[in-house]
Design a protein around this motif. Structure first.
Motif, PDB file in Angstrom:
ATOM      1  N   LYS B  45      27.817  -8.593  59.050  1.00  0.00           N
ATOM      2  CA  LYS B  45      27.797 -10.052  58.857  1.00  0.00           C
ATOM      3  C   LYS B  45      26.451 -10.502  58.302  1.00  0.00           C
ATOM      4  CE  LYS B  45      30.953 -12.233  62.127  1.00  0.00           C
ATOM      5  NZ  LYS B  45      31.024 -12.950  63.389  1.00  0.00           N
ATOM      6  N   GLU B  46      25.385  -9.956  58.896  1.00  0.00           N
ATOM      7  CA  GLU B  46      24.033 -10.318  58.459  1.00  0.00           C
ATOM      8  C   GLU B  46      23.802  -9.890  57.016  1.00  0.00           C
ATOM      9  OE1 GLU B  46      21.088  -8.658  61.104  1.00  0.00           O
ATOM     10  OE2 GLU B  46      22.320  -9.138  62.816  1.00  0.00           O
ATOM     11  N   ILE B  47      24.238  -8.674  56.723  1.00  0.00           N
ATOM     12  CA  ILE B  47      24.042  -8.140  55.363  1.00  0.00           C
ATOM     13  C   ILE B  47      24.766  -9.023  54.358  1.00  0.00           C
ATOM     14  CG2 ILE B  47      24.416  -6.148  53.845  1.00  0.00           C
ATOM     15  CD1 ILE B  47      24.317  -4.395  56.406  1.00  0.00           C
ATOM     16  N   GLU B  48      25.980  -9.378  54.683  1.00  0.00           N
ATOM     17  CA  GLU B  48      26.780 -10.190  53.767  1.00  0.00           C
ATOM     18  C   GLU B  48      26.164 -11.579  53.588  1.00  0.00           C
ATOM     19  OE1 GLU B  48      29.006  -9.385  51.799  1.00  0.00           O
ATOM     20  OE2 GLU B  48      29.887 -11.289  51.193  1.00  0.00           O
ATOM     21  N   ALA B  49      25.697 -12.172  54.686  1.00  0.00           N
ATOM     22  CA  ALA B  49      25.082 -13.500  54.616  1.00  0.00           C
ATOM     23  C   ALA B  49      23.821 -13.464  53.743  1.00  0.00           C
ATOM     24  CB  ALA B  49      24.749 -13.987  56.015  1.00  0.00           C
ATOM     25  N   ARG B  51      23.137 -11.263  51.409  1.00  0.00           N
ATOM     26  CA  ARG B  51      23.531 -10.975  50.021  1.00  0.00           C
ATOM     27  C   ARG B  51      24.019 -12.247  49.324  1.00  0.00           C
ATOM     28  NH1 ARG B  51      27.727 -10.109  46.821  1.00  0.00           N
ATOM     29  NH2 ARG B  51      29.138 -10.804  48.435  1.00  0.00           N
ATOM     30  N   VAL B  52      24.806 -13.040  50.036  1.00  0.00           N
ATOM     31  CA  VAL B  52      25.312 -14.295  49.458  1.00  0.00           C
ATOM     32  C   VAL B  52      24.153 -15.243  49.171  1.00  0.00           C
ATOM     33  CG1 VAL B  52      26.712 -16.342  49.968  1.00  0.00           C
ATOM     34  CG2 VAL B  52      27.612 -14.086  50.470  1.00  0.00           C
ATOM     35  N   ALA B  53      23.192 -15.318  50.119  1.00  0.00           N
ATOM     36  CA  ALA B  53      22.021 -16.181  49.918  1.00  0.00           C
ATOM     37  C   ALA B  53      21.237 -15.757  48.677  1.00  0.00           C
ATOM     38  CB  ALA B  53      21.134 -16.126  51.148  1.00  0.00           C
ATOM     39  N   LEU B  54      21.084 -14.436  48.512  1.00  0.00           N
ATOM     40  CA  LEU B  54      20.353 -13.903  47.352  1.00  0.00           C
ATOM     41  C   LEU B  54      21.052 -14.268  46.055  1.00  0.00           C
ATOM     42  CD1 LEU B  54      19.298 -10.202  48.011  1.00  0.00           C
ATOM     43  CD2 LEU B  54      17.828 -12.077  47.442  1.00  0.00           C
ATOM     44  N   THR B  55      22.327 -13.946  45.962  1.00  0.00           N
ATOM     45  CA  THR B  55      23.054 -14.130  44.699  1.00  0.00           C
ATOM     46  C   THR B  55      23.199 -15.613  44.356  1.00  0.00           C
ATOM     47  OG1 THR B  55      25.098 -13.911  45.924  1.00  0.00           O
ATOM     48  CG2 THR B  55      24.380 -11.987  44.743  1.00  0.00           C
ATOM     49  N   ARG B  56      23.353 -16.461  45.365  1.00  0.00           N
ATOM     50  CA  ARG B  56      23.481 -17.898  45.087  1.00  0.00           C
ATOM     51  C   ARG B  56      22.163 -18.457  44.562  1.00  0.00           C
ATOM     52  NH1 ARG B  56      27.487 -20.116  49.647  1.00  0.00           N
ATOM     53  NH2 ARG B  56      29.352 -19.239  48.712  1.00  0.00           N
ATOM     54  N   ARG B 101      12.461   0.818  55.606  1.00  0.00           N
ATOM     55  CA  ARG B 101      13.688   0.939  54.808  1.00  0.00           C
ATOM     56  C   ARG B 101      13.827  -0.244  53.829  1.00  0.00           C
ATOM     57  NH1 ARG B 101      18.007   4.823  54.303  1.00  0.00           N
ATOM     58  NH2 ARG B 101      19.397   3.751  52.928  1.00  0.00           N
ATOM     59  N   ILE B 102      14.155   0.062  52.591  1.00  0.00           N
ATOM     60  CA  ILE B 102      14.433  -0.995  51.616  1.00  0.00           C
ATOM     61  C   ILE B 102      15.880  -1.448  51.840  1.00  0.00           C
ATOM     62  CG2 ILE B 102      14.668  -1.549  49.161  1.00  0.00           C
ATOM     63  CD1 ILE B 102      11.789  -1.063  49.691  1.00  0.00           C
ATOM     64  N   ILE B 103      16.075  -2.735  52.031  1.00  0.00           N
ATOM     65  CA  ILE B 103      17.419  -3.258  52.309  1.00  0.00           C
ATOM     66  C   ILE B 103      18.073  -3.779  51.031  1.00  0.00           C
ATOM     67  CG2 ILE B 103      18.726  -4.946  53.670  1.00  0.00           C
ATOM     68  CD1 ILE B 103      16.401  -4.759  55.710  1.00  0.00           C
ATOM     69  N   PHE B 104      17.344  -4.593  50.283  1.00  0.00           N
ATOM     70  CA  PHE B 104      17.857  -5.122  49.020  1.00  0.00           C
ATOM     71  C   PHE B 104      16.872  -4.818  47.904  1.00  0.00           C
ATOM     72  CE2 PHE B 104      19.785  -8.129  52.059  1.00  0.00           C
ATOM     73  CZ  PHE B 104      21.105  -8.054  51.661  1.00  0.00           C
ATOM     74  N   GLU B 105      17.403  -4.701  46.692  1.00  0.00           N
ATOM     75  CA  GLU B 105      16.545  -4.647  45.510  1.00  0.00           C
ATOM     76  C   GLU B 105      17.104  -5.627  44.506  1.00  0.00           C
ATOM     77  OE1 GLU B 105      15.433  -0.903  43.755  1.00  0.00           O
ATOM     78  OE2 GLU B 105      15.539   0.059  45.714  1.00  0.00           O
ATOM     79  N   ILE B 106      16.233  -6.316  43.799  1.00  0.00           N
ATOM     80  CA  ILE B 106      16.706  -7.215  42.743  1.00  0.00           C
ATOM     81  C   ILE B 106      15.889  -7.011  41.469  1.00  0.00           C
ATOM     82  CG2 ILE B 106      17.695  -8.979  44.253  1.00  0.00           C
ATOM     83  CD1 ILE B 106      15.267 -10.689  43.832  1.00  0.00           C
ATOM     84  N   ASP B 107      16.482  -7.389  40.380  1.00  0.00           N
ATOM     85  CA  ASP B 107      15.810  -7.258  39.087  1.00  0.00           C
ATOM     86  C   ASP B 107      16.342  -8.327  38.139  1.00  0.00           C
ATOM     87  OD1 ASP B 107      14.070  -6.310  37.251  1.00  0.00           O
ATOM     88  OD2 ASP B 107      14.950  -4.335  37.036  1.00  0.00           O
ATOM     89  N   ALA B 117      14.304 -16.302  46.804  1.00  0.00           N
ATOM     90  CA  ALA B 117      15.596 -15.711  47.178  1.00  0.00           C
ATOM     91  C   ALA B 117      15.441 -14.831  48.413  1.00  0.00           C
ATOM     92  CB  ALA B 117      16.156 -14.903  46.016  1.00  0.00           C
ATOM     93  N   PHE B 118      14.373 -14.045  48.453  1.00  0.00           N
ATOM     94  CA  PHE B 118      14.155 -13.175  49.616  1.00  0.00           C
ATOM     95  C   PHE B 118      13.808 -13.976  50.867  1.00  0.00           C
ATOM     96  CE2 PHE B 118      13.193  -9.327  46.779  1.00  0.00           C
ATOM     97  CZ  PHE B 118      14.418  -8.757  47.063  1.00  0.00           C
ATOM     98  N   GLU B 119      13.122 -15.123  50.689  1.00  0.00           N
ATOM     99  CA  GLU B 119      12.828 -15.977  51.840  1.00  0.00           C
ATOM    100  C   GLU B 119      14.130 -16.450  52.490  1.00  0.00           C
ATOM    101  OE1 GLU B 119      10.079 -16.910  53.531  1.00  0.00           O
ATOM    102  OE2 GLU B 119       8.973 -15.477  52.303  1.00  0.00           O
ATOM    103  N   LEU B 120      15.105 -16.800  51.639  1.00  0.00           N
ATOM    104  CA  LEU B 120      16.408 -17.241  52.150  1.00  0.00           C
ATOM    105  C   LEU B 120      17.145 -16.083  52.802  1.00  0.00           C
ATOM    106  CD1 LEU B 120      17.606 -19.438  49.148  1.00  0.00           C
ATOM    107  CD2 LEU B 120      16.856 -20.269  51.352  1.00  0.00           C
ATOM    108  N   ALA B 121      17.067 -14.912  52.155  1.00  0.00           N
ATOM    109  CA  ALA B 121      17.806 -13.748  52.644  1.00  0.00           C
ATOM    110  C   ALA B 121      17.237 -13.224  53.952  1.00  0.00           C
ATOM    111  CB  ALA B 121      17.808 -12.654  51.591  1.00  0.00           C
ATOM    112  N   LYS B 122      15.902 -13.225  54.062  1.00  0.00           N
ATOM    113  CA  LYS B 122      15.285 -12.646  55.268  1.00  0.00           C
ATOM    114  C   LYS B 122      15.580 -13.486  56.511  1.00  0.00           C
ATOM    115  CE  LYS B 122      10.830 -12.527  54.029  1.00  0.00           C
ATOM    116  NZ  LYS B 122       9.363 -12.542  54.097  1.00  0.00           N
ATOM    117  N   ALA B 123      15.879 -14.790  56.300  1.00  0.00           N
ATOM    118  CA  ALA B 123      16.234 -15.657  57.421  1.00  0.00           C
ATOM    119  C   ALA B 123      17.595 -15.293  58.003  1.00  0.00           C
ATOM    120  CB  ALA B 123      16.241 -17.111  56.975  1.00  0.00           C
ATOM    121  N   LYS B 124      18.394 -14.585  57.241  1.00  0.00           N
ATOM    122  CA  LYS B 124      19.736 -14.209  57.688  1.00  0.00           C
ATOM    123  C   LYS B 124      19.732 -12.880  58.461  1.00  0.00           C
ATOM    124  CE  LYS B 124      21.649 -17.545  55.163  1.00  0.00           C
ATOM    125  NZ  LYS B 124      20.445 -18.380  55.078  1.00  0.00           N
ATOM    126  N   LEU B 125      18.622 -12.161  58.393  1.00  0.00           N
ATOM    127  CA  LEU B 125      18.571 -10.828  59.015  1.00  0.00           C
ATOM    128  C   LEU B 125      17.896 -10.892  60.387  1.00  0.00           C
ATOM    129  CD1 LEU B 125      17.471  -8.814  55.865  1.00  0.00           C
ATOM    130  CD2 LEU B 125      19.752  -8.889  56.828  1.00  0.00           C
TER     131      LEU B 125
END
Lengths: 252, 138
Positions: B45-49, B51-56, B101-107, B117-125
């Protein structure tokens, strides 16, 4: 090619505790090998290595190492970082001798991004290889490989054959024309739109109902394996987003 | 949400997370990444949340790579049930994250966009994370 200098001191191979003390004192343990001579353990100042790492194409530059007065020309072959704090913890140097050939990973630099029609149309530069393994003479190591993106259209790939390499420099992978980068088409993230007409509202509610139904059906656990079937909602919600698994990328 | 297509065993022991990540601790695909700096079990659930925050936040630009996959099943007893009578039912899947551990990578995006984007994503983890970026040509 830039000729960089690094001051180093010889170190004794003792215990892990000594290495830890060395690192705490601000030094970086390393080793110098190659040229069919005995390996030479050394230590360099960590700050000087960190400066070099940030500023230049460190891994493809020849470095003049001064160890207690004797000078060696060497190439940084490998560098290890701490997994958590990303500080360098060890460095390998390989001695180079003029007249010999060395295998080096040379970084790729992309230029003229603003003149690329594919990128202007919203495409994404998908870098397949950030470094290319090249076999080149020790005295003529290229600092970087430049790839020109001018006139590159959407869905076009850049292969090694289209890159001009310096004289006597050959890629290690010679059996195929491998890809360096591709210009991939953009994918649109579907954001939920507010419904305007009544018919449209009906259609969307029906769609949601079916989606929810599918989600509920997935809650049933597979009796054989215990694993629940893949959730289709997650895929459909962010279907446009380009999330990919590394395994799929490695196939390239 | 992410979950294995099939598992060899239905239920797993809770386990413990020892040490630090020596694998999956460097950026392999993108220019920026989100690195775990403490150990914990991260749920699907956390991973998906995240990921959605990142992509949005990244909208149409860029690309996201997910470097972890939740493959450890977690069970839970129903509420108001006495102890005993066997292990509970399957509830969700987790990934045991070790520090480093690297959890997400973006380019494909600017550093400022990646940071936001990572600030939003890290709040979900449920773990402390930090953004890492590719050092020069390494």
């Amino acid at each position: 090619m830039e000729n960089l200098k690094l001051e180093a001191t010889e170190r004794k191979i003792e215990s892990k505790g000594n290495l830890k003390k060395l690192r705490l004192d601000g030094f970086l343990p390393g080793i110098l090998y190659g040229d069919k001579e005995t390996n030479l353990p050394l230590s360099v100042k960590k700050n000087s290595v960190k400066k070099l790492l940030e500023s230049i194409n460190f891994m493809s530059s020849v470095i003049e190492i001064n160890i207690n007065g004797s000078k060696y020309k060497a190439l940084p072959k490998d560098i290890n970082f701490h997994p958590i704090n990303n500080e360098p913890i060890h460095i390998d140097f390989q001695k180079i001798k003029p007249g010999t050939k060395v295998v080096v990973n040379i970084p790729v630099r992309f230029i003229n991004n603003e003149n690329c029609p594919g990128l202007k149309m919203g495409g994404v530069l998908n870098i397949v290889r950030r470094k290319i393994e090249l076999k080149c003479p020790a005295e003529n190591i290229p600092t970087e490989i430049i790839v020109d993106l001018t006139n590159k259209e959407m869905n076009e790939s850049i292969h090694i054959s289209s890159v001009k390499l310096p004289e006597n420099v050959k890629p290690v992978i010679s059996d195929r024309d491998f890809t360096i980068a591709t210009i991939a088409a953009p994918t649109v993230v579907k954001e939920p739109e507010p419904a305007t007409a009544t018919t449209a509202t009906d259609a969307t509610t029906a769609g949601e109902a079916t989606a929810e139904g599918s989600v509920d059906s997935t809650k049933a656990t597979d009796p054989k394996t215990g694993a629940k079937p893949a959730d289709s909602k997650a895929k459909s919600a962010e279907g446009g987003a380009k999330t990919s698994s590394p395994a799929a990328d490695k196939k390239k | 949400m992410l979950q294995p297509a099939r598992t060899k065993y239905r239920k797993a022991f809770k386990g413990k997370i020892h040490g630090i990540a020596h694998r999956g601790s460097t950026l392999n695909f993108g220019s920026f990444g989100l690195k775990a700096i403490e150990p914990n079990r991260v749920t699907s659930k956390e991973i998906e949340a995240a990921r959605v925050a990142l992509t949005r936040h990244m909208k149409r630009a860029g690309r996201v790579w997910l470097r972890i996959f939740p493959n450890i099943p977690v069970t839970k007893k129903p509420i108001e049930v006495r102890m005993g009578k066997g292990k509970g039912g399957l509830e969700y899947y987790v990934f045991r994250v070790k520090p480093g551990r690297i959890i997400f990578e973006i380019d494909g995006v600017e550093e400022s966009v990646a940071k936001e984007a990572f600030e939003l994503a890290k709040a979900k983890l449920s773990i402390k994370t930090q953004m890492v970026k590719r050092l020069g040509t390494l």
